[in-house]
Design a protein around this motif. Sequence first.
Motif: not given
Ligand SMILES: [Zn+2]
Length: 377
Positions: A194, A198, A262, A278, A282
Motif C-alpha cells: 500500500d 501511494h 485506488h 486494501h 493495490n
Molecule cells: Zn492506499
Amino acid sequence: MALITYLTKIQFEVGSRRLLGAELEALGAKAPLIVADKGVVAAGIVAEVVAAGGLPADATVFDGTPENPTEEAVFEAVALFKSAGCDSVVAIGGGSPLDLAKAVSLMATHPAPLAQYAAILGGIGRIGKDKPPVIAVPTTAGTGSEVGRAALLTLADGRKLGFISPFMIPDVAICDPELTLGLPPRLTAATGMDALTHCIETYLSPRDNPPAEAIALDGLKRVAGNIRTAVADGSDLAARTEMMMAALEGGMTFQKGLGAVHSLSHPLGGLKELRLHHGTLNAVLLPAVLRYNAVGAEAKFARLGEALGAGPDADLAAEIVALNRDLGMPETLAAMGVPKDVLPQISEAAVLDHSTATNPRPIGAPEFLAILQEAWG
Ligand SMILES: [Zn+2]
C-alpha cells in the motif's frame, strides 16, 4: 498554482509511544477515546501504548473497528465518545482504526448524516475545524493515514467513499516502529505494498508539487530496499523503521492525489462480504494500471525505475509482478475471491472515485473494466 501544505506534528522515533500523554496534554485533552480494533487489543498493543504513554489504565477504548470501517461503527464509537465524556480521540492500529477515529472526531461535533461530508458529494467545504483533536498511533507501515487528509468509510448503503479535508488530518502522529514488530509477514507485505502504491500513484499524479514528488521517490526507495527484509524477518527493527518512514512519506504525498489503483481498490474494498485487504488489492491491481499509465509517462517511469533499484529502462509492471511473487502476494483478483460478475459495477464506481481525477492518463469505465479484467486473471 500548486497547493503545497504540510500540517501534522510527527513524533518519529523508536519508543516514541512514551510521548502520548505529553502530546495529549499539549492539546489540552484529558479524556481520550481510544479507537482500536479487536486484533490490536488482543495483541496487547493498546495496553502497551496506554501504559508507556502514561494514560490511565481505565481509559475508554472502542475496539469495534471492522476490517473496512463502516458508518455503523462510526456512530457506535461516537455514542461511546459522548457517554464517556471524552474530549479527544487516540487511534491505535492500522488504517482502519485511524480512518474511523478521524470520522469519530468529525461526527462528534458535526450534524448527521455522515454521507453529506463525502468528497464526491460536495462534502469538503462542510467539514469545519471545530472537532476534538486526534492523535494517530499507527501499528502498521502502510496507509499513511496518520498524516493523510482522508478517511475511507463504507456507508450503510454499501458505497465506500472518501471524506477529505485539511481538518481531517490528525493533530499529532506518533510513529513508533517498535509497534510494528509483531505484524505478521502477510500483513507486513500487504501494508508495505500500500505504501509503495501511494508513492508511485502520487508521483505520477499530474498535480504540480515538486516537494511531494521528491518525498514520493524517497519513500519508494525505502520500500524497495526494505520490504523483502521486513517480510522475511519481522524482528529487524532497522527494516521496520525504514518501512514506517516510507509509509509516512507515502502519506505526506497524498496532497498530490492518488490514481486508478485506488479508484478501483476503494469500491472493491467496499464489497462487505469479501472483506478484501486494501494493500493486497493495490498490489494485485498495480501492474495492470502501470501498463495503462505508461503511455506518455516515459520520463517519470524512468525515475520510478531508478527509485525501485531496477534502472531507468525497467519494465515497472514486470518489476511489481516479481516483487508481489517474492512477497507471497496473490497474483490475481480471481485468486483473492473477487467474482467476475462484479467487475462492471466496480468499473462504474471507480469513475466516481475521488482518486480518478489525478490519474496521469484520462480514464473512464471501459478502460477501468479492461484493467480489472486483466488483473482478474
Ligand atoms: Zn492506499
